[in-house]
Design an enzyme around this catalytic site. Structure first.
Site, PDB file in Angstrom:
ATOM      1  N   ASP A  25       0.885  -1.165   0.000  1.00  0.00           N
ATOM      2  CA  ASP A  25       0.000   0.000   0.000  1.00  0.00           C
ATOM      3  C   ASP A  25       0.920   1.211   0.000  1.00  0.00           C
ATOM      4  OD1 ASP A  25      -1.660   2.121   0.579  1.00  0.00           O
ATOM      5  OD2 ASP A  25      -2.414   1.314   2.475  1.00  0.00           O
ATOM      6  N   LYS A  86       3.550  10.939  -3.619  1.00  0.00           N
ATOM      7  CA  LYS A  86       2.453  10.332  -4.380  1.00  0.00           C
ATOM      8  C   LYS A  86       1.590  11.379  -5.074  1.00  0.00           C
ATOM      9  CE  LYS A  86      -1.359   7.048  -3.617  1.00  0.00           C
ATOM     10  NZ  LYS A  86      -1.926   6.140  -2.612  1.00  0.00           N
ATOM     11  N   GLU A 185      -6.986   0.712  -4.912  1.00  0.00           N
ATOM     12  CA  GLU A 185      -7.074   0.631  -3.444  1.00  0.00           C
ATOM     13  C   GLU A 185      -8.437   0.114  -2.971  1.00  0.00           C
ATOM     14  OE1 GLU A 185      -5.847   4.549  -2.281  1.00  0.00           O
ATOM     15  OE2 GLU A 185      -3.794   4.191  -2.937  1.00  0.00           O
ATOM     16  N   ASP A 207     -13.268   5.535   2.460  1.00  0.00           N
ATOM     17  CA  ASP A 207     -11.890   5.671   2.944  1.00  0.00           C
ATOM     18  C   ASP A 207     -11.679   7.078   3.503  1.00  0.00           C
ATOM     19  OD1 ASP A 207      -9.147   5.979   3.284  1.00  0.00           O
ATOM     20  OD2 ASP A 207      -8.588   5.105   1.359  1.00  0.00           O
TER      21      ASP A 207
HETATM   22 MG    MG Z   1      -4.970   6.131   3.481  1.00  0.00          MG
END
Ligand code: MG
Ligand code: ADP
Length: 623
Positions: A25, A86, A185, A207
């Site tokens: 991840d 990212k 994800e 999320d």
């Molecule tokens: Mg996260």
């Protein structure tokens, strides 16, 4: 052909051996690595027992520091310490500027349009920074698992575009990792809960992290997750919860807005601690040293806390509503909601989300780890550690796969967009009497003719027992495994002789080339159809001619008189001439004319073979 690896028949299934694979991840603030060990997927801690690695890289004159130690110096050495790389992956310099002026780095840009950050160690790209994070996690996995990783699955946000995905892959390549697959994800979170093995239906993935909120609506369709819609708020998360709690404390303790920086930092830290305590307890005690040296003590109850954060939680429901609308479904069609991110530990978040979707929220897996756990499960499958029956179907083959048949035509065996892994078989037969070998030519592409497709492999099936044309049953099986590896096998069924090859079909094909091949297949569809028809009729004519010659050789003398034989041979010669034509209808008519002319002969042959079969038997046996 370096691509080809010939495998002996029967040996293609290697002895079972557990291959080391990991799921990563790669997060904006924190990253994790997980792996399946003794059947359980779990995240792997570092030597200090910490599972989460801050996605922070600090460049020094004499080396690189990754993780906690880098994060600790982010404030003191901001220019050389890269956080949130990212957010920069796969972006051009202008996209990055539009993200806001919060980024402290000095960007260097050459003509490649890839932004580079200037540090004491030289200019570094976001891809290189991410590669350092990946390398650190991969090394942790290899140390823990005790061997080299055969491959990794890396998760990316569902909304990542091609450039961002490619940049993630490049980072992995730079880290020396073999990427089995990039996985969305939310899909990883769904896989962690085993939703892929359940029945088809719609799932929501909610999320809520520290600073961002993402909602994804997924549909499971015959084992494949399809992202129906995504949405969210890139500036909403647990940090905002801390903020409202801090404001409450300030009010209670009579702290003014113009309090010093150190005071505010302490306040935020205590607010965050109180918030996290309220997940476990009904009340949180707060003790705070004020700027004048006195102390303030207070209690925050869960009810009060809920009231404070409810407006923030409600703010996440807007994007949820929008995502449902974009997906074209209503809330009651959502079967369950997977909770991801640290802030979904807040009980009121769970309650309000459950009320909104009118369904159960899934929280049994640690919301920090659920994405890495799902990636690890997928990596384990892709590395080949599961029996076929348990394969996850999460990908499709981009171009059709098939073999060459008579007349230079391609027979498609696995059409494009078929979900993989997949196995498909088709039967073929011999074309000539006594044929003992058959060439198998494996092709990829959408066009009808061999010359217009990409040749992947050729092999020959030998040892076919001699039979009349059309009697042999040759079964050609194409199977594509989860890695996209194609295995082709040909088997003659009566004798069991078989042979096969393994090919990597998408190897070396860029997305652009795949697109080009698809475009050609559309542009040439009409022309291809004509070519195909002509080729088919030529093959059919040749087959009829061959069959008739072999019949005449076998029993022409016995069953036909001189005159009949002359007639048939002249009709035969006519078709031989016609079959050179470029008009498929003309050839088709020629075949029909010959068949008509030979009808009486075919009938005589059938009667002859029946009486031959009956000779030596009493008539009763056949009644
Ligand atoms: Mg996260
Ligand atoms: P990100 O993906 O943005 O890095 P995370 O998923 O790690 O974020 O979530 C971090 C957030 O989760 C922080 O705001 C943190 O305070 C919050 N959090 C962690 N544990 C709890 C808890 N027990 N109760 C409430 N919030 C929590």
């Amino acid at each position: 052909m370096a691509l080809l690896q010939l495998s002996e028949p029967g040996q293609s299934a290697a002895p079972h051996q557990h291959k080391l694979a990991a799921g990563i991840d790669l997060g904006t603030t924190n990253s994790l690595v997980a792996s399946v060990r003794s059947g359980e997927a779990e995240t792997l801690p570092d030597s200090d027992g910490r599972h989460r690695l801050p996605s922070v890289v600090r460049y020094l004159g004499d080396g690189i520091v990754v993780g906690h130690d880098a994060k600790a110096e982010a404030a003191s050495d901001p220019l050389n310490t890269v956080v949130s790389a990212k957010r920069l992956l796969g972006r051009g310099i202008n996209d990055i500027k539009s993200l806001g002026e919060r980024l402290p780095y000095e960007f260097r840009q050459d003509d490649t349009a890839v932004p580079r950050i200037h540090t004491v160690a030289g200019d570094v790209s976001p891809v290189e920074v991410s590669a350092e994070v990946l390398k650190t996690l991969a090394r942790r996995a290899e140390d823990t698992l005790g061997g080299e990783l055969t491959g990794v699955v890396i998760t990316v946000p569902a909304y990542f575009d091609d450039a961002q995905r490619q940049a993630t892959k490049d980072a992995a390549k730079l880290a020396g990792l073999n990427v089995l697959r990039l996985l969305n994800e939310p899909t990883a979170a769904a896989v962690a809960y085993g939703l892929d093995t359940g029945s088809d239906g719609v799932h929501a993935i909610y999320d809520l992290g520290g600073g961002t909120f993402d909602i994804s609506i997924l549909r499971l369709n015959r084992g494949v997750f399809e992202v129906l819609s995504t949405g969210g708020d890139s500036a909403l998360g647990g940090d905002d919860f801390d903020q409202v709690v801090a404001e409450w404390i300030m009010q209670q303790a009579g702290i003014q807005d113009d309090a010093g920086h150190a005071m505010l930092r302490r306040l935020m830290r205590d607010a965050c601690a109180a918030k996290e305590t309220l997940t476990e307890s009904d009340t949180a005690e707060i003790k705070l040293e004020l700027e004048d040296g006195t102390h303030w003590e207070g209690t925050l109850s869960r009810e009060q806390f809920n009231e404070l954060v409810e407006p923030l939680i409600r703010k996440t429901l807007g994007p949820c509503r929008r995502a449902l609308r974009d997906a074209g479904i209503s809330a009651d069609e959502v079967e369950d909601v997977v909770m991801v991110g640290g802030s979904t530990r807040v009980l009121r978040v769970r309650e309000m989300v459950s009320d909104f979707f009118e369904t159960e929220v899934l929280t049994s897996i640690d919301p920090d780890k659920v994405v890495a756990v799902g990636a690890a499960i997928q990596a384990d499958v892709l590395a080949g550690n599961k029996p076929d029956g348990e394969m996850l179907l999460l990908d499709v083959n981009p171009l059709s796969l098939g073999i060459e048949t008579m007349g230079g035509l391609v027979e498609k065996i696995i059409p494009r967009n078929t979900t993989i892994p997949v196995a498909r078989a088709q039967e073929f037969t011999t074309f000539k009497d006594g044929q003992t070998a058959m060439a198998v030519h494996v092709l990829q592409g959408e066009r009808e003719m061999v010359d217009d497709c990409r040749s992947l492999a050729r092999f020959e099936l030998r040892g076919i027992p001699p039979m009349v044309a059309g009697a042999a049953h040759i079964r050609v099986t194409f199977s594509v495994d989860a890695d996209g590896l194609l295995h082709v096998e040909a088997e003659e069924k009566s004798s069991g002789v078989k042979t096969g090859v393994e090919v990597k079909p998408s190897y070396g094909l860029t997305d652009g080339e795949i697109e080009g091949m698809l475009r050609d297949s559309i542009d040439y569809a009409q022309k291809d159809l004509e070519t195909r028809r002509l080729a088919e009729q030529k093959v059919e004519a040749e087959r009829v001619i061959e069959a008739l010659i072999s019949a005449l050789n076998a029993d022409g003398e016995k069953l036909l008189n001189e005159e009949e034989r002359t007639l048939i041979v002249s009709e035969l010669e006519k078709l031989v001439e016609i079959s050179k034509s470029d008009d498929h209808i003309e050839i088709k008519n020629g075949i029909e004319a010959l068949e008509k002319a030979c009808e009486f002969y075919v009938e005589r042959r059938m009667n002859a073979s029946v009486s031959e079969a009956m000779s030596g038997h009493s008539v009763e046996e056949f009644e």
